[in-house]
Design an enzyme around this catalytic site. Structure first.
Site, PDB file in Angstrom:
ATOM      1  N   HIS A 122       9.683   3.284  -7.852  1.00 25.26           N
ATOM      2  CA  HIS A 122       9.868   3.610  -6.317  1.00 25.26           C
ATOM      3  C   HIS A 122      11.061   3.104  -5.519  1.00 25.26           C
ATOM      4  O   HIS A 122      11.497   1.966  -6.042  1.00 25.26           O
ATOM      5  CB  HIS A 122       8.451   2.918  -5.655  1.00 25.26           C
ATOM      6  N   ASP A 213       6.371  -4.345 -10.559  1.00 23.86           N
ATOM      7  CA  ASP A 213       6.075  -3.811  -9.316  1.00 23.86           C
ATOM      8  C   ASP A 213       4.386  -3.532  -9.669  1.00 23.86           C
ATOM      9  O   ASP A 213       4.209  -2.379 -10.377  1.00 23.86           O
ATOM     10  CB  ASP A 213       6.700  -2.486  -8.870  1.00 23.86           C
ATOM     11  N   GLN A 216       0.705   0.200  -8.204  1.00 26.74           N
ATOM     12  CA  GLN A 216      -0.217   1.265  -8.700  1.00 26.74           C
ATOM     13  C   GLN A 216      -1.036   0.699  -9.614  1.00 26.74           C
ATOM     14  O   GLN A 216      -1.999   1.285  -9.995  1.00 26.74           O
ATOM     15  CB  GLN A 216       0.634   2.343  -8.788  1.00 26.74           C
ATOM     16  N   LYS A 239      -3.436  -0.363  -0.944  1.00 25.67           N
ATOM     17  CA  LYS A 239      -3.573   0.614  -1.930  1.00 25.67           C
ATOM     18  C   LYS A 239      -4.950   0.186  -2.481  1.00 25.67           C
ATOM     19  O   LYS A 239      -5.031   0.800  -3.600  1.00 25.67           O
ATOM     20  CB  LYS A 239      -2.313   0.651  -2.765  1.00 25.67           C
ATOM     21  N   CYS A 377       8.822   8.682  -2.558  1.00 26.12           N
ATOM     22  CA  CYS A 377       9.637   7.690  -2.338  1.00 26.12           C
ATOM     23  C   CYS A 377      10.108   7.368  -3.767  1.00 26.12           C
ATOM     24  O   CYS A 377      10.413   6.126  -4.394  1.00 26.12           O
ATOM     25  CB  CYS A 377       9.204   6.389  -1.819  1.00 26.12           C
TER      26      CYS A 377
HETATM   27  C1  LIG Z   1       4.889   1.941  -7.309  1.00 23.24           C
HETATM   28  C2  LIG Z   1       5.147   1.666  -5.906  1.00 23.24           C
HETATM   29  N1  LIG Z   1       5.861   0.408  -5.704  1.00 23.24           N
HETATM   30  C3  LIG Z   1       6.144   0.312  -4.333  1.00 23.24           C
HETATM   31  C4  LIG Z   1       5.448   0.708  -3.388  1.00 23.24           C
HETATM   32  C5  LIG Z   1       5.992   0.389  -1.893  1.00 23.24           C
HETATM   33  O1  LIG Z   1       4.654  -0.269  -1.381  1.00 23.24           O
HETATM   34  P1  LIG Z   1       4.484  -0.454   0.224  1.00 23.24           P
HETATM   35  O2  LIG Z   1       4.963   0.878   0.882  1.00 23.24           O
HETATM   36  O3  LIG Z   1       3.095  -0.811   0.661  1.00 23.24           O
HETATM   37  O4  LIG Z   1       5.674  -1.531   0.517  1.00 23.24           O
HETATM   38  C6  LIG Z   1       4.763   1.827  -3.602  1.00 23.24           C
HETATM   39  C7  LIG Z   1       4.122   2.571  -2.403  1.00 23.24           C
HETATM   40  O5  LIG Z   1       3.925   3.856  -2.553  1.00 23.24           O
HETATM   41  C8  LIG Z   1       4.411   2.324  -4.802  1.00 23.24           C
HETATM   42  O6  LIG Z   1       3.821   3.390  -5.293  1.00 23.24           O
END
Ligand SMILES: Cc1ncc(COP(=O)(O)O)c(C=O)c1O
Length: 421
Positions: A122, A213, A216, A239, A377
């Site tokens: 992401h 990270d 998900q 999420k 993203c």
């Molecule tokens: C794999 C992953 N990492 C990071 C993020 C970033 O999350 P946030 O927008 O809540 O900071 C997301 C959000 O879509 C994501 O799916």
């Protein structure tokens, strides 16, 4: 026991109609809906307990403090940490990654050092490290993703993509590797990365730190930070049924102790004089200013809800729906990522031939279906599929097989609108 109709009754928004149709919410990888238990916990906090935390002696302040610290404890237990001081509250996963970058990265990454990410990150876990590397004269190394949407672990050709050489994980690792920052589950492809193997390889070949990270993965799989052998894990509350504006950085205590504060101000200090200051202990050293108390309490309630369902059951449900969706969509759309549902969280990414993903999403919205379209993203990984945009249906605890059937039916309608077969 996973009683889907009972679960659905907990989510007021699922009673909504969109364009005259019952809402079919399939955009859970972006954010999830909230059960009334979470909404009520937030209302209760504001109606009955609101006060600033960690500083008041009065009853309300003590109640608010204990609610917030209780939420921290629950979250620690939920991800398998037996030390709640390792739970740092932040706004979201993006802020957690930035915290590690500004605090640990600024201090420990220098010219010529290497940071490893994957092609399926992401933007939060890519751009943040890109920026640090540019600033420090460090090198960003990128692990390739194979045609089945999986991390390339070893061997194979190095190839050029967007002006960068991408290669297998093994080829990226070496004596200069200082950090490996990788996602547990791809938000674009749904791939569940083999973290155990990744951690083993990184530990065998480098002295690098490892950041996972979990944005998900934490919402859908049982997480055991104590067994993962990594240094940091980040995730977002929104999420996983929690409110927006609250997320978590988990780190190993020894590392968090060594890291300098990220933001300065109230609550993060131990002692302050005009000429110098000392920092508070963990976790408050990283929580400057009045925090999002209602968010913390709401996330605690979300964790309670998920624990009542049971994370093994949540994962089973996710797997059931993704297996069903992959089977049903076969031959009706181009589907990206692995066809092996066991390696995939509840994310189905697809395009209808000759129809832009935004058009697909718009026509589906006309039938009450919410999916996401675009680059999610994750522009590099989407472009590596040879696409500028893809459609993504993602499920969670309240989704049903009937909703998948409805989605598949309506894909036919989308094709009719654009006169495609
Ligand atoms: C794999 C992953 N990492 C990071 C993020 C970033 O999350 P946030 O927008 O809540 O900071 C997301 C959000 O879509 C994501 O799916």
């Amino acid at each position: 026991m996973f009683e889907i109709e009972k679960i659905r009754e907990d989510f007021p928004i699922l009673e909504r109609e969109i364009n005259g149709y019952p809402l079919v919410y399939l955009d859970n990888a972006a954010t999830t809906q909230k059960p009334k238990q979470v909404i009520e916990a937030i209302v209760d906090y504001y109606e009955n307990h609101n006060a600033n935390v960690h500083r008041g002696i009065h009853t309300l302040s003590e109640e608010a403090t204990s609610m917030v610290e209780n939420a921290r404890l629950k979250i620690a237990r939920f991800i398998g940490s037996n030390d709640e001081k390792e739970i740092i509250f932040v706004r979201n996963a993006s802020e957690a990654i930035n915290l590690v970058m500004y605090s640990w990265g600024e201090k420990n990454i220098g010219k010529g050092d290497e940071v490893v990410v994957s092609l399926m990150e992401h933007h939060s876990n890519l751009v943040t490290w890109q920026m640090l590397c540019q600033k420090k004269g460090a090198v960003l190394r990128v692990v390739d993703v194979d045609e089945g949407g999986e991390i390339r672990m070893r061997g194979g050709e190095k190839r050029e993509f967007q002006g960068v050489r991408v290669m297998s994980l093994e080829q990226t690792l070496g004596g200069k590797t200082k950090l490996v920052a990788i996602t547990a589950v791809s938000n674009v492809l749904g791939t569940v990365n083999p973290l155990e193997k990744i951690v083993k390889m990184v530990r065998a070949k480098t002295k690098a730190k490892i950041l996972i990270d979990g944005s998900q993965s934490v919402p859908v799989m049982k997480t055991e930070v104590g067994k993962m052998g990594v240094d940091w894990l980040v995730f977002s509350g929104h999420k996983m049924l929690g409110p927006t504006g609250i997320g978590v950085l988990w780190g190993r205590r020894e590392i968090l102790e060594e890291m300098p504060p990220f933001l300065y101000g109230g609550d993060m200090i131990g002692q302050v004089e005009l000429g110098k200051s000392e920092w508070n202990e963990l976790p408050w050293k990283f929580e400057a200013g009045t925090p999002n108390m209602a968010g913390m309490v709401g996330l605690g309630a979300a964790v309670d809800y998920l624990e009542d369902l049971g994370m093994n059951e949540v994962w089973k449900h996710e797997q059931d729906l993704v297996a069903y969706a992959l089977e049903k969509i076969k031959g009706k759309a181009e589907v990206y990522g692995t066809g092996d549902y066991k390696k995939r969280a509840g994310v189905v990414t697809f395009n209808l031939p000759g129809i832009h993903a935004h058009d697909t999403a718009q026509v589906l919205d006309g039938f009450g279906i919410a999916i996401r379209s675009g680059q999610h993203c994750g522009a590099p990984v989407v472009e590596s599929l040879g696409e500028m945009a893809v459609a993504r249906a993602s499920v969670y605890v309240y989704n049903t097989r009937a909703e998948i059937d409805y989605l598949i039916d309506k894909l036919v309608e989308v094709k009719k609108v654009f006169r495609k077969r």
